[in-house]
Design a protein around this motif. Sequence first.
Motif, PDB file in Angstrom:
ATOM      1  N   ARG A 224     -16.618   1.666 -26.571  1.00 55.23           N
ATOM      2  CA  ARG A 224     -17.811   0.832 -26.639  1.00 55.23           C
ATOM      3  C   ARG A 224     -18.992   1.625 -27.186  1.00 55.23           C
ATOM      4  O   ARG A 224     -19.780   1.155 -27.985  1.00 55.23           O
ATOM      5  CB  ARG A 224     -18.165   0.313 -25.240  1.00 55.23           C
ATOM      6  CG  ARG A 224     -17.159  -0.672 -24.687  1.00 55.23           C
ATOM      7  CD  ARG A 224     -17.319  -2.020 -25.333  1.00 55.23           C
ATOM      8  NE  ARG A 224     -16.335  -2.967 -24.838  1.00 55.23           N
ATOM      9  CZ  ARG A 224     -16.134  -4.149 -25.360  1.00 55.23           C
ATOM     10  NH1 ARG A 224     -16.820  -4.533 -26.407  1.00 55.23           N
ATOM     11  NH2 ARG A 224     -15.233  -4.957 -24.874  1.00 55.23           N
ATOM     12  N   ILE A 227     -18.874   1.967 -30.813  1.00 55.42           N
ATOM     13  CA  ILE A 227     -19.160   0.719 -31.518  1.00 55.42           C
ATOM     14  C   ILE A 227     -20.664   0.545 -31.706  1.00 55.42           C
ATOM     15  O   ILE A 227     -21.136   0.121 -32.748  1.00 55.42           O
ATOM     16  CB  ILE A 227     -18.593  -0.484 -30.737  1.00 55.42           C
ATOM     17  CG1 ILE A 227     -17.069  -0.444 -30.713  1.00 55.42           C
ATOM     18  CG2 ILE A 227     -19.079  -1.805 -31.337  1.00 55.42           C
ATOM     19  CD1 ILE A 227     -16.445  -1.512 -29.858  1.00 55.42           C
ATOM     20  N   TYR A 228     -21.424   0.882 -30.672  1.00 58.59           N
ATOM     21  CA  TYR A 228     -22.859   0.620 -30.692  1.00 58.59           C
ATOM     22  C   TYR A 228     -23.702   1.869 -30.929  1.00 58.59           C
ATOM     23  O   TYR A 228     -24.890   1.872 -30.688  1.00 58.59           O
ATOM     24  CB  TYR A 228     -23.272  -0.032 -29.371  1.00 58.59           C
ATOM     25  CG  TYR A 228     -22.574  -1.336 -29.126  1.00 58.59           C
ATOM     26  CD1 TYR A 228     -22.874  -2.452 -29.901  1.00 58.59           C
ATOM     27  CD2 TYR A 228     -21.588  -1.453 -28.156  1.00 58.59           C
ATOM     28  CE1 TYR A 228     -22.219  -3.660 -29.704  1.00 58.59           C
ATOM     29  CE2 TYR A 228     -20.922  -2.659 -27.960  1.00 58.59           C
ATOM     30  CZ  TYR A 228     -21.254  -3.758 -28.732  1.00 58.59           C
ATOM     31  OH  TYR A 228     -20.599  -4.935 -28.540  1.00 58.59           O
ATOM     32  N   ILE A 338     -13.908  -4.469 -42.018  1.00 61.31           N
ATOM     33  CA  ILE A 338     -12.966  -4.308 -40.903  1.00 61.31           C
ATOM     34  C   ILE A 338     -12.427  -2.883 -40.848  1.00 61.31           C
ATOM     35  O   ILE A 338     -12.317  -2.281 -39.775  1.00 61.31           O
ATOM     36  CB  ILE A 338     -11.808  -5.323 -41.030  1.00 61.31           C
ATOM     37  CG1 ILE A 338     -12.339  -6.745 -40.839  1.00 61.31           C
ATOM     38  CG2 ILE A 338     -10.719  -5.028 -39.993  1.00 61.31           C
ATOM     39  CD1 ILE A 338     -12.955  -7.013 -39.485  1.00 61.31           C
ATOM     40  N   PHE A 341     -14.996  -0.704 -39.354  1.00 55.91           N
ATOM     41  CA  PHE A 341     -15.081  -0.896 -37.904  1.00 55.91           C
ATOM     42  C   PHE A 341     -13.982  -0.108 -37.186  1.00 55.91           C
ATOM     43  O   PHE A 341     -14.239   0.584 -36.189  1.00 55.91           O
ATOM     44  CB  PHE A 341     -14.954  -2.383 -37.566  1.00 55.91           C
ATOM     45  CG  PHE A 341     -14.875  -2.667 -36.092  1.00 55.91           C
ATOM     46  CD1 PHE A 341     -16.020  -2.700 -35.313  1.00 55.91           C
ATOM     47  CD2 PHE A 341     -13.646  -2.887 -35.472  1.00 55.91           C
ATOM     48  CE1 PHE A 341     -15.957  -2.948 -33.950  1.00 55.91           C
ATOM     49  CE2 PHE A 341     -13.562  -3.130 -34.124  1.00 55.91           C
ATOM     50  CZ  PHE A 341     -14.721  -3.167 -33.352  1.00 55.91           C
ATOM     51  N   TYR A 421     -10.317  -4.980 -28.910  1.00 54.86           N
ATOM     52  CA  TYR A 421     -11.555  -4.530 -29.548  1.00 54.86           C
ATOM     53  C   TYR A 421     -11.689  -5.110 -30.953  1.00 54.86           C
ATOM     54  O   TYR A 421     -12.766  -5.557 -31.355  1.00 54.86           O
ATOM     55  CB  TYR A 421     -11.603  -3.006 -29.612  1.00 54.86           C
ATOM     56  CG  TYR A 421     -11.932  -2.344 -28.299  1.00 54.86           C
ATOM     57  CD1 TYR A 421     -13.151  -2.575 -27.670  1.00 54.86           C
ATOM     58  CD2 TYR A 421     -11.030  -1.489 -27.688  1.00 54.86           C
ATOM     59  CE1 TYR A 421     -13.461  -1.981 -26.462  1.00 54.86           C
ATOM     60  CE2 TYR A 421     -11.324  -0.879 -26.489  1.00 54.86           C
ATOM     61  CZ  TYR A 421     -12.540  -1.117 -25.866  1.00 54.86           C
ATOM     62  OH  TYR A 421     -12.837  -0.526 -24.678  1.00 54.86           O
ATOM     63  N   GLU A 424     -12.119  -9.013 -30.823  1.00 56.51           N
ATOM     64  CA  GLU A 424     -13.491  -9.343 -30.435  1.00 56.51           C
ATOM     65  C   GLU A 424     -14.424  -9.258 -31.650  1.00 56.51           C
ATOM     66  O   GLU A 424     -15.275 -10.124 -31.861  1.00 56.51           O
ATOM     67  CB  GLU A 424     -13.988  -8.398 -29.349  1.00 56.51           C
ATOM     68  CG  GLU A 424     -15.429  -8.658 -28.923  1.00 56.51           C
ATOM     69  CD  GLU A 424     -15.956  -7.630 -27.935  1.00 56.51           C
ATOM     70  OE1 GLU A 424     -17.155  -7.712 -27.611  1.00 56.51           O
ATOM     71  OE2 GLU A 424     -15.180  -6.751 -27.502  1.00 56.51           O
ATOM     72  N   GLU A 425     -14.254  -8.208 -32.447  1.00 53.51           N
ATOM     73  CA  GLU A 425     -15.074  -8.054 -33.647  1.00 53.51           C
ATOM     74  C   GLU A 425     -14.800  -9.191 -34.636  1.00 53.51           C
ATOM     75  O   GLU A 425     -15.729  -9.716 -35.264  1.00 53.51           O
ATOM     76  CB  GLU A 425     -14.780  -6.701 -34.302  1.00 53.51           C
ATOM     77  CG  GLU A 425     -15.640  -6.386 -35.513  1.00 53.51           C
ATOM     78  CD  GLU A 425     -17.105  -6.199 -35.188  1.00 53.51           C
ATOM     79  OE1 GLU A 425     -17.926  -6.234 -36.123  1.00 53.51           O
ATOM     80  OE2 GLU A 425     -17.441  -6.010 -33.996  1.00 53.51           O
ATOM     81  N   LYS A 428     -16.668 -12.219 -33.383  1.00 55.27           N
ATOM     82  CA  LYS A 428     -18.097 -12.160 -33.721  1.00 55.27           C
ATOM     83  C   LYS A 428     -18.324 -12.613 -35.167  1.00 55.27           C
ATOM     84  O   LYS A 428     -19.243 -13.394 -35.456  1.00 55.27           O
ATOM     85  CB  LYS A 428     -18.612 -10.731 -33.568  1.00 55.27           C
ATOM     86  CG  LYS A 428     -18.719 -10.219 -32.158  1.00 55.27           C
ATOM     87  CD  LYS A 428     -19.234  -8.784 -32.206  1.00 55.27           C
ATOM     88  CE  LYS A 428     -19.179  -8.128 -30.834  1.00 55.27           C
ATOM     89  NZ  LYS A 428     -19.587  -6.703 -30.901  1.00 55.27           N
ATOM     90  N   THR A 429     -17.488 -12.099 -36.062  1.00 57.47           N
ATOM     91  CA  THR A 429     -17.636 -12.427 -37.482  1.00 57.47           C
ATOM     92  C   THR A 429     -17.428 -13.916 -37.731  1.00 57.47           C
ATOM     93  O   THR A 429     -18.152 -14.539 -38.523  1.00 57.47           O
ATOM     94  CB  THR A 429     -16.633 -11.603 -38.315  1.00 57.47           C
ATOM     95  OG1 THR A 429     -16.805 -10.212 -38.037  1.00 57.47           O
ATOM     96  CG2 THR A 429     -16.839 -11.842 -39.797  1.00 57.47           C
TER      97      THR A 429
END
Length: 445
Positions: A224, A227-228, A338, A341, A421, A424-425, A428-429
């Motif tokens: 996490r 990611i941020y 992607i 990410f 993970y 989830e991304e 969001k997209t």
Amino acid sequence: MQIKLTKIEENILKELKLLNKENKFVIHECYKGYPAEFTSKLVNGITETKKVKAEYARMEYCIDIKFNEIEIRLVIKSSDDLQSFKNLLSNKNNFLTNCLGCYNEEYVDLLIYKINSEKLFFSNHVNKLELDLFFQQKKLTIELSQNPKDNLLADFIKIYNGPKNLTNNKTILRIKGLELNSSKISEDDLKSLLSSVFFDIKCLRNEYFEVYDYHFLSENYKIRKSIYKQEASDKHRLVFKKLIPELIEYFKVADQINYSPFKFLCYYHILEYFLDKSAHLAIKRKIDSVLYQSDFDANSDSYIDEILQSFKDEGDRLKSDKIKIQRVLQEFLNKETILEFINNINLNNHFFKDQIFEFKNKVILAQIKTDNESQFFKSLSDRIYSIRCSVVHSNPDFGIKKGVPFVSSKKNLSILEKEIYLLEEIGKTLIIGSKIPLSNNGYSQ
């Protein structure tokens, strides 16, 4: 900047290093500052503020130690915490391997939590539940109580520093008469016993409990954080988006669910929402492209045949969810985004090689291929669809091609967690990409 340690902090560090001669855990030094605390009260209509605790700083020692190959983080703040850690090390062999429990010659203590939304122990009941039952020719006494002072997990709970809060309203399940230290009772037997007991409590009291497992208690913040990591600022400028309510509900529920297979399904529902819509959109685009041809009137028969063939092709494609998934991914996702990410969360080794689920039959998640756009989206959709089939189907007599039911082992859950993970991304997209157009030139009132 060199931090000067107090004498107590020096002694704690010295003892920790002595305890770690065989490098069985990792020590992190963490200097923490704490602000002053104030209290206010109204005196004769005037608010008076008084400092009750001065600001201070101290060195805390975070310990990464493995329980059943799962890394758990503990924190040592004082000499009392250090003693709890010593007690834990000396007693570690008596901890269960698959869930947070400890045993001695008299009883087994397990830390449990409530998984449904009812209040923990209704107010008209005493703060204790006692159960008697026979199990494998043994009479067992089971006690369920909140915040017991004397339990075998007290030292672990005191210094645990993971993603869960264990100190508030902790509930201990104590089983007497089980004799786990003998070779006759296994942890699988204990799991069967708990399944029966928790089900009966649900039927009797409408409260459903579960035992903490080490995977649930582990530090999963590392991914996490990566990611941020780009979001260092506390101030951001946002743009209002009118989002599809159903998709937000799926996204919200996924964040509330702890069980990984069900969390996966919530994110999958976001993708599933678009499966048939993508076919409708493709047909609409085909019709639009044909109707606006300058020679449509002269060659209408030929163009109508072309439209009918599109309907036929889309009908054939609708037979396969994998093709639907691939088309949605191609429509909404950007391959390079992607891949970036996946690289940012340091999971290249996971997604770019085969992963194997150990179910009744092995299920292989083939690696994501990056040679070209077509291979990338096909391999990604195949991987998602394969997981979806195993999570959805519970019938063990299904053929392998229809989906082998998911088995929640430590290894399988670890693989699935990493897959989530990425899904989830993707969710969001899809949510952002499907936002509802705003009126008033894009501005909301």
